[in-house]
Design a protein around this motif. Sequence first.
Motif, PDB file in Angstrom:
ATOM      1  N   ALA A 221     -15.046 -10.398  -0.809  1.00 46.87           N
ATOM      2  CA  ALA A 221     -14.608  -9.340  -1.729  1.00 46.87           C
ATOM      3  C   ALA A 221     -14.713  -7.974  -1.072  1.00 46.87           C
ATOM      4  CB  ALA A 221     -15.447  -9.386  -2.999  1.00 46.87           C
ATOM      5  N   VAL A 222     -15.810  -7.713  -0.409  1.00 46.79           N
ATOM      6  CA  VAL A 222     -16.012  -6.424   0.254  1.00 46.79           C
ATOM      7  C   VAL A 222     -14.944  -6.187   1.318  1.00 46.79           C
ATOM      8  CG1 VAL A 222     -17.548  -5.126   1.794  1.00 46.79           C
ATOM      9  CG2 VAL A 222     -18.480  -6.286  -0.216  1.00 46.79           C
ATOM     10  N   SER A 223     -14.605  -7.232   2.055  1.00 46.73           N
ATOM     11  CA  SER A 223     -13.597  -7.106   3.109  1.00 46.73           C
ATOM     12  C   SER A 223     -12.270  -6.618   2.553  1.00 46.73           C
ATOM     13  CB  SER A 223     -13.416  -8.456   3.810  1.00 46.73           C
ATOM     14  OG  SER A 223     -12.358  -8.407   4.747  1.00 46.73           O
ATOM     15  N   MET A 224     -11.843  -7.171   1.417  1.00 43.89           N
ATOM     16  CA  MET A 224     -10.545  -6.792   0.850  1.00 43.89           C
ATOM     17  C   MET A 224     -10.611  -5.469   0.089  1.00 43.89           C
ATOM     18  SD  MET A 224      -8.658  -9.121   2.052  1.00 43.89           S
ATOM     19  CE  MET A 224      -7.084  -8.953   1.215  1.00 43.89           C
ATOM     20  N   LEU A 225     -11.643  -5.269  -0.697  1.00 39.34           N
ATOM     21  CA  LEU A 225     -11.741  -4.041  -1.487  1.00 39.34           C
ATOM     22  C   LEU A 225     -11.910  -2.814  -0.607  1.00 39.34           C
ATOM     23  CD1 LEU A 225     -14.013  -5.385  -4.379  1.00 39.34           C
ATOM     24  CD2 LEU A 225     -11.570  -4.831  -4.511  1.00 39.34           C
ATOM     25  N   SER A 226     -12.590  -2.966   0.518  1.00 41.74           N
ATOM     26  CA  SER A 226     -12.789  -1.833   1.425  1.00 41.74           C
ATOM     27  C   SER A 226     -11.488  -1.434   2.134  1.00 41.74           C
ATOM     28  CB  SER A 226     -13.865  -2.160   2.462  1.00 41.74           C
ATOM     29  OG  SER A 226     -13.458  -3.245   3.287  1.00 41.74           O
ATOM     30  N   LYS A 227     -10.484  -2.309   2.081  1.00 41.29           N
ATOM     31  CA  LYS A 227      -9.183  -2.005   2.685  1.00 41.29           C
ATOM     32  C   LYS A 227      -8.189  -1.462   1.661  1.00 41.29           C
ATOM     33  CE  LYS A 227      -9.965  -5.479   6.244  1.00 41.29           C
ATOM     34  NZ  LYS A 227      -9.747  -6.868   6.659  1.00 41.29           N
ATOM     35  N   GLY A 228      -8.690  -1.179   0.467  1.00 40.54           N
ATOM     36  CA  GLY A 228      -7.846  -0.546  -0.533  1.00 40.54           C
ATOM     37  C   GLY A 228      -7.182  -1.476  -1.513  1.00 40.54           C
ATOM     38  N   VAL A 229      -7.518  -2.772  -1.481  1.00 34.99           N
ATOM     39  CA  VAL A 229      -6.971  -3.708  -2.460  1.00 34.99           C
ATOM     40  C   VAL A 229      -7.543  -3.351  -3.833  1.00 34.99           C
ATOM     41  CG1 VAL A 229      -6.922  -6.123  -3.180  1.00 34.99           C
ATOM     42  CG2 VAL A 229      -6.620  -5.531  -0.777  1.00 34.99           C
ATOM     43  N   ASP A 230      -6.705  -3.346  -4.855  1.00 30.67           N
ATOM     44  CA  ASP A 230      -7.117  -2.896  -6.183  1.00 30.67           C
ATOM     45  C   ASP A 230      -7.915  -3.926  -6.961  1.00 30.67           C
ATOM     46  OD1 ASP A 230      -5.633  -0.305  -6.220  1.00 30.67           O
ATOM     47  OD2 ASP A 230      -3.907  -1.642  -6.020  1.00 30.67           O
ATOM     48  N   ARG A 231      -7.547  -5.204  -6.811  1.00 28.48           N
ATOM     49  CA  ARG A 231      -8.187  -6.268  -7.582  1.00 28.48           C
ATOM     50  C   ARG A 231      -8.573  -7.426  -6.678  1.00 28.48           C
ATOM     51  NH1 ARG A 231      -8.671  -6.792 -12.611  1.00 28.48           N
ATOM     52  NH2 ARG A 231      -8.005  -5.114 -13.996  1.00 28.48           N
TER      53      ARG A 231
ATOM     54  N   ILE B  98       5.710  -1.553   1.469  1.00 23.65           N
ATOM     55  CA  ILE B  98       5.598  -0.727   0.261  1.00 23.65           C
ATOM     56  C   ILE B  98       5.921   0.724   0.576  1.00 23.65           C
ATOM     57  CG2 ILE B  98       3.968   0.173  -1.448  1.00 23.65           C
ATOM     58  CD1 ILE B  98       2.538  -2.588  -1.255  1.00 23.65           C
ATOM     59  N   SER B  99       5.382   1.211   1.673  1.00 18.86           N
ATOM     60  CA  SER B  99       5.603   2.609   2.065  1.00 18.86           C
ATOM     61  C   SER B  99       7.065   2.878   2.384  1.00 18.86           C
ATOM     62  CB  SER B  99       4.729   2.934   3.279  1.00 18.86           C
ATOM     63  OG  SER B  99       4.957   4.238   3.736  1.00 18.86           O
ATOM     64  N   GLN B 100       7.703   1.976   3.115  1.00 21.37           N
ATOM     65  CA  GLN B 100       9.097   2.199   3.505  1.00 21.37           C
ATOM     66  C   GLN B 100      10.047   2.117   2.316  1.00 21.37           C
ATOM     67  OE1 GLN B 100      10.081  -0.359   6.814  1.00 21.37           O
ATOM     68  NE2 GLN B 100       8.819   0.799   8.245  1.00 21.37           N
ATOM     69  N   LEU B 101       9.615   1.492   1.237  1.00 21.31           N
ATOM     70  CA  LEU B 101      10.412   1.457   0.017  1.00 21.31           C
ATOM     71  C   LEU B 101      10.269   2.746  -0.793  1.00 21.31           C
ATOM     72  CD1 LEU B 101       9.779  -2.221  -1.164  1.00 21.31           C
ATOM     73  CD2 LEU B 101      12.003  -1.234  -0.555  1.00 21.31           C
ATOM     74  N   GLY B 102       9.430   3.655  -0.310  1.00 26.19           N
ATOM     75  CA  GLY B 102       9.182   4.888  -1.033  1.00 26.19           C
ATOM     76  C   GLY B 102       8.192   4.705  -2.171  1.00 26.19           C
ATOM     77  N   LEU B 103       7.450   3.602  -2.141  1.00 27.34           N
ATOM     78  CA  LEU B 103       6.455   3.301  -3.165  1.00 27.34           C
ATOM     79  C   LEU B 103       5.053   3.547  -2.612  1.00 27.34           C
ATOM     80  CD1 LEU B 103       8.077  -0.018  -4.460  1.00 27.34           C
ATOM     81  CD2 LEU B 103       8.310   2.281  -5.440  1.00 27.34           C
ATOM     82  N   ARG B 104       4.054   3.459  -3.493  1.00 25.79           N
ATOM     83  CA  ARG B 104       2.671   3.752  -3.104  1.00 25.79           C
ATOM     84  C   ARG B 104       1.767   2.564  -3.436  1.00 25.79           C
ATOM     85  NH1 ARG B 104       0.172   6.679  -6.232  1.00 25.79           N
ATOM     86  NH2 ARG B 104       1.595   6.585  -8.019  1.00 25.79           N
ATOM     87  N   SER B 105       0.702   2.442  -2.659  1.00 21.63           N
ATOM     88  CA  SER B 105      -0.359   1.484  -2.970  1.00 21.63           C
ATOM     89  C   SER B 105      -1.668   2.079  -2.483  1.00 21.63           C
ATOM     90  CB  SER B 105      -0.109   0.134  -2.279  1.00 21.63           C
ATOM     91  OG  SER B 105      -0.407   0.208  -0.899  1.00 21.63           O
ATOM     92  N   GLY B 106      -2.769   1.398  -2.783  1.00 16.39           N
ATOM     93  CA  GLY B 106      -4.060   1.867  -2.306  1.00 16.39           C
ATOM     94  C   GLY B 106      -4.428   1.336  -0.942  1.00 16.39           C
ATOM     95  N   LEU B 107      -3.555   0.512  -0.344  1.00 14.68           N
ATOM     96  CA  LEU B 107      -3.860  -0.083   0.959  1.00 14.68           C
ATOM     97  C   LEU B 107      -4.037   0.991   2.021  1.00 14.68           C
ATOM     98  CD1 LEU B 107      -1.394  -3.116   0.945  1.00 14.68           C
ATOM     99  CD2 LEU B 107      -3.840  -3.115   0.432  1.00 14.68           C
ATOM    100  N   LYS B 108      -5.072   0.822   2.809  1.00 15.47           N
ATOM    101  CA  LYS B 108      -5.418   1.848   3.801  1.00 15.47           C
ATOM    102  C   LYS B 108      -4.781   1.559   5.151  1.00 15.47           C
ATOM    103  CE  LYS B 108      -9.704   2.784   1.364  1.00 15.47           C
ATOM    104  NZ  LYS B 108     -11.184   2.759   1.393  1.00 15.47           N
ATOM    105  N   PHE B 109      -3.469   1.327   5.125  1.00 11.66           N
ATOM    106  CA  PHE B 109      -2.693   1.102   6.328  1.00 11.66           C
ATOM    107  C   PHE B 109      -1.339   1.778   6.136  1.00 11.66           C
ATOM    108  CE2 PHE B 109      -5.329  -2.663   5.686  1.00 11.66           C
ATOM    109  CZ  PHE B 109      -6.032  -2.691   6.895  1.00 11.66           C
ATOM    110  N   GLY B 110      -0.569   1.841   7.191  1.00 12.66           N
ATOM    111  CA  GLY B 110       0.787   2.337   7.059  1.00 12.66           C
ATOM    112  C   GLY B 110       0.911   3.816   7.404  1.00 12.66           C
ATOM    113  N   ARG B 111       2.114   4.214   7.738  1.00 13.13           N
ATOM    114  CA  ARG B 111       2.336   5.573   8.231  1.00 13.13           C
ATOM    115  C   ARG B 111       2.418   6.613   7.124  1.00 13.13           C
ATOM    116  NH1 ARG B 111       5.818   2.560  11.588  1.00 13.13           N
ATOM    117  NH2 ARG B 111       7.591   3.011  10.240  1.00 13.13           N
ATOM    118  N   ARG B 112       2.842   6.191   5.906  1.00  9.25           N
ATOM    119  CA  ARG B 112       3.109   7.182   4.874  1.00  9.25           C
ATOM    120  C   ARG B 112       2.148   7.097   3.681  1.00  9.25           C
ATOM    121  NH1 ARG B 112       8.996   6.046   3.175  1.00  9.25           N
ATOM    122  NH2 ARG B 112       8.471   7.632   1.627  1.00  9.25           N
ATOM    123  N   LEU B 113       1.031   6.383   3.867  1.00 13.11           N
ATOM    124  CA  LEU B 113       0.112   6.213   2.747  1.00 13.11           C
ATOM    125  C   LEU B 113      -0.921   7.327   2.718  1.00 13.11           C
ATOM    126  CD1 LEU B 113      -0.411   2.367   2.930  1.00 13.11           C
ATOM    127  CD2 LEU B 113       1.100   3.627   1.462  1.00 13.11           C
TER     128      LEU B 113
END
Length: 313
Positions: A80-90, A298-313
């Motif tokens: 759980a810690v591994s995924m939540l620390s990377k910005g996964v919401d649930r 998600i980022s290239q679609l112009g959408l947002r997430s909590g994931l801590k990766f990607g160029r536009r997050l």
Amino acid sequence: MKLTAEDILKAGEEEVLSFFSTAYKTKLSFSGSFVETCAILNAKSGKCPSDCKFCAQSKNSRAKIKIYPLLSEKEMFDAAVSMLSKGVDRFSFVCSGIKPTKEEIKRIGKVAEMIKEKFPSAGLCASLGQIDMDSLIFLRKCGIDRYHHNLETSKEFYPNVSSVQKWDDRYRTVARAREAGFTVCSGGIFGLGESPEDVISMLTSLKELEVDSIPLNFLYPIKGTDFEYNNFLTPLKVLRIIFSVRQFFPETVIRICGGREFNLGQLQPFAVAVVDGLMVGNYLTTKGRVLEDDAELISQLGLRSGLKFGRRL
């Protein structure tokens, strides 16, 4: 004349992409540009006494999977810690079997308390089968806020899928979880051989249950399962299902889960753009995509997430 889910389900493949704009506008109107992400842990694997024909963990499956009892508290916590620390919401605990034991409930509840201490705002889910009310109340007190239990398919088609677990019991489990105060996550799996009428029947049942989140899974025909030769889906057929569910549920969270990579192929962006949630990471017995790829999509679609990766997050 108003467009219906039935219209989309019965449209030809050459018409499918014409529905994208409507589905996309519906998503933006309901949840804006945000895509909620969730991840699962196969906390107890294999040896399920049920006989679901699509499942690699069923008693009839000959699939080569890892089989193990409930993981240790540390293993569950670390996952759980591994995924939540990377910005996964649930994050969700999933266990094979028809229903959990009291000891398994107790251990999962303890881990949930540990996770909430470290991540107070994290969403925690459980998918533990046909659970009783006392266990549901206990898990809520431990910090789990959502319960997941799929109907899988329509009541009419379900006898073609499983004979051990009853569809009515699935329905009652979802209703019981809502009664216990959980938000509920319930959907199904497509590509089993169901008809458009079966899809509408299942969606109607989900509306009756007033579910909060609808996970859409698409059959990955696993070798060794009874449905290993079922190959009814194409990327456009999958999009047709997703667009129809979006039309049926304009104001309910729709998330894409297992089988998306295998069945959507290069058309994944059309699906991700119109839903409110995305399961990331690995699934129960099959591998998913790396988080960086989903974050970038998600980022290239112009959408947002909590994931801590990607160029536009």
